[in-house]
Design a protein around this motif. Structure first.
Motif, PDB file in Angstrom:
ATOM      1  N   SER A  21      30.728  33.417  29.299  1.00 52.19           N
ATOM      2  CA  SER A  21      30.152  32.099  29.024  1.00 52.19           C
ATOM      3  C   SER A  21      29.070  32.184  27.962  1.00 52.19           C
ATOM      4  CB  SER A  21      29.563  31.514  30.305  1.00 52.19           C
ATOM      5  OG  SER A  21      28.506  32.328  30.754  1.00 52.19           O
ATOM      6  N   ALA A  22      28.538  33.390  27.753  1.00 54.01           N
ATOM      7  CA  ALA A  22      27.452  33.542  26.787  1.00 54.01           C
ATOM      8  C   ALA A  22      27.970  33.826  25.383  1.00 54.01           C
ATOM      9  CB  ALA A  22      26.532  34.681  27.231  1.00 54.01           C
ATOM     10  N   CYS A  23      29.274  34.011  25.227  1.00 52.42           N
ATOM     11  CA  CYS A  23      29.808  34.483  23.942  1.00 52.42           C
ATOM     12  C   CYS A  23      30.294  33.335  23.067  1.00 52.42           C
ATOM     13  CB  CYS A  23      30.962  35.449  24.194  1.00 52.42           C
ATOM     14  SG  CYS A  23      31.772  35.989  22.677  1.00 52.42           S
ATOM     15  N   PRO A  24      29.632  33.095  21.917  1.00 52.29           N
ATOM     16  CA  PRO A  24      30.064  31.991  21.065  1.00 52.29           C
ATOM     17  C   PRO A  24      31.460  32.207  20.479  1.00 52.29           C
ATOM     18  CG  PRO A  24      28.208  33.176  20.052  1.00 52.29           C
ATOM     19  CD  PRO A  24      28.419  33.761  21.415  1.00 52.29           C
ATOM     20  N   VAL A  25      31.834  33.461  20.278  1.00 49.25           N
ATOM     21  CA  VAL A  25      33.170  33.725  19.733  1.00 49.25           C
ATOM     22  C   VAL A  25      34.236  33.377  20.781  1.00 49.25           C
ATOM     23  CG1 VAL A  25      34.723  35.490  18.820  1.00 49.25           C
ATOM     24  CG2 VAL A  25      32.317  35.504  18.166  1.00 49.25           C
ATOM     25  N   TYR A  26      33.967  33.771  22.033  1.00 47.11           N
ATOM     26  CA  TYR A  26      34.925  33.419  23.101  1.00 47.11           C
ATOM     27  C   TYR A  26      35.081  31.908  23.206  1.00 47.11           C
ATOM     28  CZ  TYR A  26      37.257  32.786  27.530  1.00 47.11           C
ATOM     29  OH  TYR A  26      38.157  32.392  28.490  1.00 47.11           O
ATOM     30  N   GLN A  27      33.974  31.187  23.100  1.00 45.35           N
ATOM     31  CA  GLN A  27      34.030  29.723  23.233  1.00 45.35           C
ATOM     32  C   GLN A  27      34.979  29.108  22.198  1.00 45.35           C
ATOM     33  OE1 GLN A  27      32.833  28.541  25.860  1.00 45.35           O
ATOM     34  NE2 GLN A  27      31.570  30.303  26.391  1.00 45.35           N
ATOM     35  N   GLN A  28      35.110  29.759  21.052  1.00 45.14           N
ATOM     36  CA  GLN A  28      36.020  29.262  20.026  1.00 45.14           C
ATOM     37  C   GLN A  28      37.459  29.641  20.331  1.00 45.14           C
ATOM     38  OE1 GLN A  28      35.196  27.249  17.370  1.00 45.14           O
ATOM     39  NE2 GLN A  28      33.246  27.190  18.463  1.00 45.14           N
ATOM     40  N   LEU A  29      37.676  30.889  20.756  1.00 42.80           N
ATOM     41  CA  LEU A  29      39.048  31.408  20.854  1.00 42.80           C
ATOM     42  C   LEU A  29      39.640  31.309  22.257  1.00 42.80           C
ATOM     43  CD1 LEU A  29      38.597  34.521  18.555  1.00 42.80           C
ATOM     44  CD2 LEU A  29      39.784  32.406  17.998  1.00 42.80           C
ATOM     45  N   LEU A  30      38.779  31.321  23.283  1.00 46.90           N
ATOM     46  CA  LEU A  30      39.217  31.208  24.676  1.00 46.90           C
ATOM     47  C   LEU A  30      40.273  32.234  25.056  1.00 46.90           C
ATOM     48  CD1 LEU A  30      39.338  27.296  24.736  1.00 46.90           C
ATOM     49  CD2 LEU A  30      37.554  28.747  25.706  1.00 46.90           C
ATOM     50  N   MET A  31      40.161  33.421  24.490  1.00 50.00           N
ATOM     51  CA  MET A  31      41.064  34.515  24.820  1.00 50.00           C
ATOM     52  C   MET A  31      40.251  35.735  25.215  1.00 50.00           C
ATOM     53  SD  MET A  31      43.618  33.936  21.661  1.00 50.00           S
ATOM     54  CE  MET A  31      44.595  35.410  21.828  1.00 50.00           C
ATOM     55  N   GLU A  32      40.793  36.515  26.134  1.00 50.53           N
ATOM     56  CA  GLU A  32      40.054  37.673  26.636  1.00 50.53           C
ATOM     57  C   GLU A  32      39.677  38.637  25.501  1.00 50.53           C
ATOM     58  OE1 GLU A  32      39.007  37.771  29.743  1.00 50.53           O
ATOM     59  OE2 GLU A  32      38.231  39.807  29.868  1.00 50.53           O
TER      60      GLU A  32
END
Lengths: 423, 460
Positions: A21-32
């Protein structure tokens, strides 16, 4: 290289997922693959022999801003930045750096060459801009909105030492960094003006070296070594009150990355520790002395609304978040407004925005939306990378100026009204 | 094994960017927060119900196992694809479709993150209480499939208490709609609740309709430190007996107080043997009154230090600290297994003592955090999965803890689910009749045993 520390760190991860939840890159890609947890598990698999340093492995590892938001949000104490930089170093050994980055890092870490190139670059940039660069982009930034090259390198203005008027209350070294020296003389001048008001002797030798952090964070161990060693030997001095930096990233290099690099290479870190102890961001230094600055408080004019963006390399790498706010709250005529998610990365991430423009774009769009929502006419931040990313991605219609906080301090001290910056 | 042609067919359904089958990506969907890992053969990230339906038609025809997954925070291995096949990851299906303030319901896709949903609701003055420890990252589809709980269950119940309707893709690929937007609905069997807690073994949740509450006006958290753990346990019973209804009533033992303090530095009392965190909410005046009554009661029961949060930030800080417990314990040992046994509140102290006995017997470190107000304990078995000998003792200890909970009139799992972790001891609690009905239901919904096979109940 001994990856023992990294081995210990990856086994600390119990996959709770709070970093996601803290990762801005994850928030964009929504992939592990984009998540810090995923990258840590991938590294663990590699260290256990279940994975090679494949091109996909490399791509996953590099899809990271090194913003360290996962680090501060990890209850288990996995130092993701340590793990990722270690692995980037392994990747550089396997793949090398691409020629463009290699060229840039070599140039940055060769002061003489850089100095002479800057003259050419100035001509080149202006020619490029004025003839056919309109509409061209670097990453998501239109070329015409990239910073202009200083007419002459900032440090060339001085003969090494600047004296204040009247009494001398201390002596500091001003490490300008490459950006101020070659692109942002207005920031450098503001720092000098403010420090003079504090009655300080300021050392600014023209022959400073690049901090080398861009190369270090890419995993390159050899190219930056000359600069690292030279900076440590010239700056780790007991006779200085402080080594001041105006760039969050240079500060992170001195306080953190040099020691990590030397440890990775199994070298002595004792002098680097001295440098760490002397280094202060100019905002930390000024915040402590803000009451000593002679602001005119009697002016009766509408307040300027200002908001602040936390650079990753200041808020997390150095743990500095209160100092800039203290300054802004103390400025007469300034209404300081906090933006939403002020400490979330702007999406720049050094070369990240050029390597992964699509991911970067969404993160920067969030940042700009949050800036707009404050209604501020000025956004300040102590990192040149953030300033380039934010101002480069603003719309023409945005009447928002992007400044270093010290520029605002300087302007209020000299009682000028801040206006739109040339960037 | 999924053949080349079938892979091509699956790829065509979702397109290149949302079809993954290279080695690195498969590894990344081989785990959740449990200790078992197994790799899928392909990972698909659907964005519409139609895509899910098409995928299931192929999977059904080809008898390919399908494991649904959200953020992968499951603590019992529920999202680990133990038989390979397809992982269907719902993280990109993350739209809040409707927040209906007048009817006080929301409709959302399964990939919406619990906390994001809660934040959005605040703008409307609305409230969705279930707050699993992983709420910052966990997805609502997973919350429904696991019937997730959390600290606030004491007053507000768990996911099922808010679930009004579902859209579900069945194993065959057919699309089922259950329930609706009304609180009252007795039309036909309650299929909605059947899927809640089914752990992805009966169908794939593609849309969720939830009941909402108005946002409480005010809330306050109280910390009470005890030198004696059983005094803390007795306090919990007394709170309920005296008719106080706290939102949450959490108990941390000494080890956890220190683990959390190491990470957060918020000033928890390191010397205490037990710490109660009690939150109350409601209109401001009522909250102050409840906090005062609780302070008095805790002192009566032997608390030596009592602190009441003064601001909303202080309040949130305490709960953020509490939620960090599961991650923070990894500072002591690399592997943590979160136990989830649950007993009637009056048996809380007994259960604490039983866990301590079992820990001594197997020479293991088992600190406890508990949602004490609803009798839900989380003994955390701290170990190292690389140590084979120790792991054998761990497995025995887990079974003994769970069985002890059932003996005390409780249950094997309060909120983490059965998954693979507790599958073998499931019959011990529910008995052969219930096992038979469970198998029959599973076969009715999933005749080819392709939906999260191996989980909850094994079909032979």
């Amino acid at each position: 290289m001994d990856l023992q520390e990294t081995k210990d760190l990856v086994y600390r991860c119990n996959k709770c997922g709070l970093c996601i939840s803290a990762c801005p890159v994850y928030q964009q890609l929504l992939m592990e693959a984009a998540s810090p947890r995923g990258k840590v598990q991938l590294v663990k698999s590699y260290l256990e022999g279940g994975m090679e340093l494949s091109p996909r492995f490399k791509e996953i590892l590099l899809t990271c801003l090194l913003c360290e938001n996962c680090v501060v949000n990890c209850p288990s104490g996995v130092q993701h930045d340590h793990v990722f930089t270690d692995l980037r170093t392994e990747l550089v050994k396997t793949y090398g750096l691409n020629w463009k980055k290699r060229l840039i890092y070599k140039l940055l870490t060769n002061e003489k060459l850089l100095h002479s190139t800057s003259v050419l670059a100035r001509l080149g940039r202006n020619w490029l801009l004025e003839t056919f660069a309109k509409g061209m982009r670097l990453g998501n930034i239109p070329v015409e909105r990239l910073p202009r090259v200083n007419p002459k390198p900032f440090r060339d203005r001085f003969n090494g030492l600047v004296l204040p008027e009247g009494e001398v209350r201390g002596r500091v070294y001003y490490f300008t960094g490459c950006f101020t020296n070659y692109f942002a003389e207005e920031v450098g001048q503001a720092v000098v003006n403010v420090l003079k008001r504090l009655h300080l002797e300021i050392e600014i030798p023209s022959g400073q070296d690049c901090c080398g952090v861009a190369a270090i964070l890419s995993g390159e161990e050899e190219i930056p070594m000359k600069s690292v060693e030279k900076n440590i030997s010239t700056l780790a001095r007991e006779d200085l009150d402080a080594v001041l930096v105006d760039c969050a990233t240079c500060g992170a290099a001195f306080k953190k990355e040099y020691i990590a690099l030397l440890r990775r290479k199994g070298m002595d870190t004792s002098k680097a520790e001295i440098l760490k102890g002397k280094t202060l961001d100019v905002l930390e230094y000024v915040a402590e002395r803000i009451d000593l600055l002679p602001f005119r408080k009697d002016r009766n004019r509408p307040k300027i609304r200002v908001t602040y963006h936390d650079p990753c390399h200041l808020v997390r790498a150095q743990g500095v978040s209160q100092a800039p706010r203290k300054i802004l709250k103390a400025l007469p005529g300034v209404e300081f407004v906090e933006m939403k998610d002020a400490n979330v990365c702007c999406g720049g991430g050094g070369s990240f925005q050029f390597d992964f423009p699509d991911v970067s774009k969404g993160i920067t769009a969030n940042k700009i939306k949050n800036i707009r929502e404050t209604g501020a006419s000025i956004v300040v931040t102590g990192c040149p990378g953030c300033r380039v990313t934010i101002s480069g991605n603003m719309d023409e219609s945005d009447q928002i100026t992007v400044l270093h906080p010290i520029q605002l301090v300087d302007r209020l001290l000299s009682e000028e009204t801040p206006e739109k910056s040339p960037q | 094994m999924i053949g080349k042609e079938v892979k091509k067919e699956l790829r065509a359904i979702v397109g290149d960017g949302r079809y993954l089958d290279n080695k690195e990506d498969l590894m990344l969907y081989s785990y959740d927060a449990f200790m078992v890992q197994a790799q899928p053969e392909v990972v698909l990230l659907p964005i519409t119900t139609e895509e899910v339906s098409k995928i299931m038609k192929v999977a059904s025809r080809e008898r390919i196992p399908v494991t649904a997954r959200g953020a992968g925070t499951n603590l019992t291995g529920g999202s680990v694809p133990t038989q390979g096949g397809i992982v269907l990851c719902f993280t990109k299906m993350n739209k809040i479709l409707d927040i209906d303030k007048e009817n006080r319901v929301a409709v959302l896709q399964p990939g919406v993150v619990n906390m994001e949903f809660q934040k959005e609701l605040t703008k409307y003055g609305l409230y969705y209480p279930p707050d699993p420890g992983s709420m910052a990252v966990t997805t609502m589809g997973g919350n429904v499939a696991e019937n997730a709980g959390g600290p606030r269950a004491v007053k507000y119940g768990v996911t099922k208490d808010y679930l009004l309707g579902l859209e579900v893709v069945l194993a065959s690929g057919q699309i089922l709609h259950t329930g609706g937007k009304t609180i009252k609905n007795v039309t036909g069997y309650n299929l909605t609740q059947l899927f809640c807690g089914s752990e992805g073994t009966l169908g794939l949740i593609t849309e969720i309709t939830l009941k909402l509450l108005p946002l409480p006006e005010s809330r306050r958290t109280l910390q009470a430190a005890y030198k004696n753990l059983s005094d803390a346990g007795q306090t919990v019973v007394k709170v309920l007996e005296r008719g106080i209804l706290p939102v949450a009533l959490e108990l941390l033992d000494k080890v956890f107080i220190n683990i959390i303090e190491d990470y957060t530095h918020i000033g928890l009392p390191r010397e205490a043997e037990a710490l109660l965190l009690i939150e109350v909410d409601g209109p401001e005046a009522g909250v102050i009154d409840q906090a005062e009554r609780l302070t008095k009661l805790c002192r009566e029961m032997g608390a030596h230090e009592i602190k009441v949060a003064k601001t909303a930030e202080e309040n949130e800080e305490i709960w953020r600290a509490r939620r960090s417990a599961y991650g923070a314990e990894a500072r002591l040992r690399p592997t943590a297994i979160a136990e989830d046994c649950t007993v009637p509140v009056t048996k809380l102290v007994d259960m604490f003592q039983e866990v301590a006995k079992i820990a001594r017997k197997y020479n293991l470190l088992i600190p406890i955090v508990a949602h004490a107000g609803d009798g839900n304990l989380h003994p955390q078995i701290l170990t190292d999965i690389r140590n084979k000998e120790e792991m054998e003792r761990v497995v025995k200890a887990i079974d003994e803890i769970s069985i002890k909970a059932v003996e005390l009139g409780g249950t094997l799992t309060g909120e983490h689910g059965i998954g693979i972790a507790k599958r073998e001891i499931l019959p011990y609690e529910i008995g052969e009749v219930a096992m038979e009905i469970t198998r029959t239901l599973k076969k009715a919904f999933d005749p080819f045993n392709i939906l999260n096979p191996d989980k909850v109940v094994r079909i032979v």
